[in-house]
Scaffold this motif. Sequence first.
Motif, PDB file in Angstrom:
ATOM      1  N   ARG A 155      57.883  21.152 -35.762  1.00 57.70           N
ATOM      2  CA  ARG A 155      58.209  21.999 -34.606  1.00 57.70           C
ATOM      3  C   ARG A 155      57.909  23.461 -34.899  1.00 57.70           C
ATOM      4  O   ARG A 155      57.434  24.197 -34.023  1.00 57.70           O
ATOM      5  N   LEU A 156      58.179  23.901 -36.134  1.00 57.41           N
ATOM      6  CA  LEU A 156      57.885  25.281 -36.530  1.00 57.41           C
ATOM      7  C   LEU A 156      56.388  25.548 -36.459  1.00 57.41           C
ATOM      8  O   LEU A 156      55.956  26.587 -35.939  1.00 57.41           O
ATOM      9  N   PHE A 157      55.579  24.622 -36.970  1.00 60.57           N
ATOM     10  CA  PHE A 157      54.127  24.783 -36.930  1.00 60.57           C
ATOM     11  C   PHE A 157      53.642  24.895 -35.483  1.00 60.57           C
ATOM     12  O   PHE A 157      52.760  25.701 -35.175  1.00 60.57           O
ATOM     13  N   ILE A 158      54.204  24.062 -34.599  1.00 57.51           N
ATOM     14  CA  ILE A 158      53.780  24.091 -33.191  1.00 57.51           C
ATOM     15  C   ILE A 158      54.131  25.438 -32.561  1.00 57.51           C
ATOM     16  O   ILE A 158      53.324  26.026 -31.825  1.00 57.51           O
ATOM     17  N   ARG A 159      55.325  25.964 -32.847  1.00 60.84           N
ATOM     18  CA  ARG A 159      55.720  27.264 -32.300  1.00 60.84           C
ATOM     19  C   ARG A 159      54.820  28.384 -32.810  1.00 60.84           C
ATOM     20  O   ARG A 159      54.578  29.368 -32.111  1.00 60.84           O
ATOM     21  N   ARG A 160      54.327  28.237 -34.034  1.00 61.27           N
ATOM     22  CA  ARG A 160      53.473  29.277 -34.627  1.00 61.27           C
ATOM     23  C   ARG A 160      51.992  29.067 -34.306  1.00 61.27           C
ATOM     24  O   ARG A 160      51.144  29.825 -34.773  1.00 61.27           O
ATOM     25  N   GLY A 161      51.679  28.035 -33.548  1.00 63.32           N
ATOM     26  CA  GLY A 161      50.295  27.777 -33.194  1.00 63.32           C
ATOM     27  C   GLY A 161      49.472  27.219 -34.337  1.00 63.32           C
ATOM     28  O   GLY A 161      48.231  27.329 -34.324  1.00 63.32           O
ATOM     29  N   MET A 162      50.108  26.613 -35.320  1.00 60.98           N
ATOM     30  CA  MET A 162      49.418  26.051 -36.476  1.00 60.98           C
ATOM     31  C   MET A 162      49.097  24.578 -36.246  1.00 60.98           C
ATOM     32  O   MET A 162      49.681  23.932 -35.382  1.00 60.98           O
ATOM     33  N   SER A 163      48.174  24.047 -37.027  1.00 62.00           N
ATOM     34  CA  SER A 163      47.749  22.659 -36.876  1.00 62.00           C
ATOM     35  C   SER A 163      48.806  21.705 -37.417  1.00 62.00           C
ATOM     36  O   SER A 163      49.407  21.939 -38.465  1.00 62.00           O
ATOM     37  N   VAL A 164      49.010  20.604 -36.667  1.00 62.99           N
ATOM     38  CA  VAL A 164      49.873  19.522 -37.144  1.00 62.99           C
ATOM     39  C   VAL A 164      49.061  18.239 -37.299  1.00 62.99           C
ATOM     40  O   VAL A 164      49.632  17.148 -37.369  1.00 62.99           O
ATOM     41  N   GLN A 165      47.739  18.396 -37.337  1.00 63.35           N
ATOM     42  CA  GLN A 165      46.866  17.235 -37.524  1.00 63.35           C
ATOM     43  C   GLN A 165      47.194  16.535 -38.835  1.00 63.35           C
ATOM     44  O   GLN A 165      47.438  17.186 -39.852  1.00 63.35           O
ATOM     45  N   TYR A 166      47.237  15.204 -38.819  1.00 63.43           N
ATOM     46  CA  TYR A 166      47.514  14.333 -39.963  1.00 63.43           C
ATOM     47  C   TYR A 166      48.983  14.338 -40.384  1.00 63.43           C
ATOM     48  O   TYR A 166      49.353  13.663 -41.332  1.00 63.43           O
ATOM     49  N   LEU A 167      49.828  15.098 -39.682  1.00 67.44           N
ATOM     50  CA  LEU A 167      51.272  15.015 -39.906  1.00 67.44           C
ATOM     51  C   LEU A 167      51.911  14.028 -38.926  1.00 67.44           C
ATOM     52  O   LEU A 167      52.933  13.423 -39.230  1.00 67.44           O
ATOM     53  N   LEU A 168      51.287  13.889 -37.755  1.00 65.79           N
ATOM     54  CA  LEU A 168      51.766  13.003 -36.704  1.00 65.79           C
ATOM     55  C   LEU A 168      50.619  12.093 -36.261  1.00 65.79           C
ATOM     56  O   LEU A 168      49.453  12.433 -36.441  1.00 65.79           O
ATOM     57  N   PRO A 169      50.940  10.952 -35.661  1.00 71.67           N
ATOM     58  CA  PRO A 169      49.884  10.144 -35.039  1.00 71.67           C
ATOM     59  C   PRO A 169      49.180  10.955 -33.955  1.00 71.67           C
ATOM     60  O   PRO A 169      49.797  11.774 -33.261  1.00 71.67           O
ATOM     61  N   ASN A 170      47.881  10.747 -33.808  1.00 75.12           N
ATOM     62  CA  ASN A 170      47.103  11.514 -32.834  1.00 75.12           C
ATOM     63  C   ASN A 170      47.653  11.379 -31.424  1.00 75.12           C
ATOM     64  O   ASN A 170      47.638  12.337 -30.640  1.00 75.12           O
ATOM     65  N   SER A 171      48.124  10.196 -31.067  1.00 73.17           N
ATOM     66  CA  SER A 171      48.652   9.994 -29.720  1.00 73.17           C
ATOM     67  C   SER A 171      49.892  10.851 -29.480  1.00 73.17           C
ATOM     68  O   SER A 171      50.116  11.338 -28.367  1.00 73.17           O
ATOM     69  N   VAL A 172      50.716  11.051 -30.511  1.00 71.19           N
ATOM     70  CA  VAL A 172      51.905  11.895 -30.380  1.00 71.19           C
ATOM     71  C   VAL A 172      51.498  13.354 -30.227  1.00 71.19           C
ATOM     72  O   VAL A 172      52.079  14.102 -29.427  1.00 71.19           O
ATOM     73  N   ILE A 173      50.478  13.782 -30.975  1.00 72.11           N
ATOM     74  CA  ILE A 173      49.988  15.159 -30.851  1.00 72.11           C
ATOM     75  C   ILE A 173      49.483  15.414 -29.440  1.00 72.11           C
ATOM     76  O   ILE A 173      49.786  16.443 -28.830  1.00 72.11           O
ATOM     77  N   ARG A 174      48.714  14.475 -28.899  1.00 69.66           N
ATOM     78  CA  ARG A 174      48.190  14.640 -27.546  1.00 69.66           C
ATOM     79  C   ARG A 174      49.325  14.663 -26.524  1.00 69.66           C
ATOM     80  O   ARG A 174      49.272  15.410 -25.539  1.00 69.66           O
TER      81      ARG A 174
END
Length: 400
Positions: free
Chosen positions: A358-377
């Motif tokens: 959640r912190l990465f998302i708030r900072r505009g950072m990548s969360v690729q490979y931390l979550l399933p791609n479908s969850v990111i989308r």
Amino acid sequence: MDPTRAPDFKPLQGDDKPEPPLAPDSEIPENGPIMPFVLADYNTSIDAPIHPKSYKKSMKRNSSQPSNCSKGRGGSGSIPLKRSGLEPFSNDVSSESECGEEDEQQGESHAADANSSKLRSMVQNIADLEEVPCGIIRQARILEDYEFPTHRLKTTLHNANKLPLVIVACGSFSPITHLHLRMFEMAMDAIVEQTRFEVVGGYYSPVSDNYNKPGLASATHRVRMCELACERTSSWLMVDAWESLQPQYTRTAKVLDHFNDEINVKRGGIKTSTGDRIGVKIMLLAGGDLIESMGEPNVWADADLHHILGNYGCLIVERTGSDVRSFLLSHDIMYEHRRNILVIKQMIYNDISSTKVRLFIRRGMSVQYLLPNSVIRYIQEYGLYVNEHEPVQQVISNKD
């Protein structure tokens, strides 16, 4: 889940009993502890050896029975990539947009030659691996429409020499990460290698919106993300929305009672290879940080701890820097039920946390490979976690 985050939480004093009351012990099957007894426990031999002749006959009988899934570790099978290998989920059907996209892809494949069609089909299966296919039914969004998911719950015990086990993970899952998925796989490995149990199903149980925690997305979003994460990446994991649909916070002990009621009381357990029905053992899957919270004074009711650890049992996944075994030794109730607790050591450490995501998302950072791609989308589509704030201490503690 941390009981202190319940809106009506009050520290228990003395012999106070938590409300609502727990399920009676008579309704919970007595399958014994997760860890087999040893000579030192009673100075007698508890587990009789398996007779070679009967064991061979049982193995031949089980191997001759056809299976809908390809053989895999612990009978879990392989990931079903074809739509025919998946069954309906619960109530809501996938959106028309998902169906439309799939129809367009199918139209393109029909227009190409045989080799190109085959290649596109393989690529489509890989690209959509983490998406719930068109036609899969989702979990209900209101309690009146709720149905307990059983589409991946085994109906028959495959190994006659083992006992059935269902694993339940309670949590916020805001959002669900690869570590949440890996915890089930690590638990499966430990159970297969160290116990006499056969896993017949696994469930995520997201907490309701009444759980007072910063960064908690709505229950509808969290249930849907859990579905996206496991529906096409696993052949045995399911999502149960019952806890998330409750009008108030539900204690973990009562959540386990719910699963026992649905599986053992209403459905009579599971069939054995002989046609008899036996009760299924329900166990809580948790991280080391949740277990350590059980040692904090006036947080967990002793009656709840005895109920969870004694009647059900707990699978504990260690995290980096935690010493779960020393904690079990020092905690009286946990030590009393130590035979019903299985500590799982991570062979490859994975410390992905929803708080940091959640912190990465708030900072505009990548969360690729931390979550399933479908969850990111899904997070991107609904703009989750972007304009939210969380206490600095919660982010630093990283207990999520």
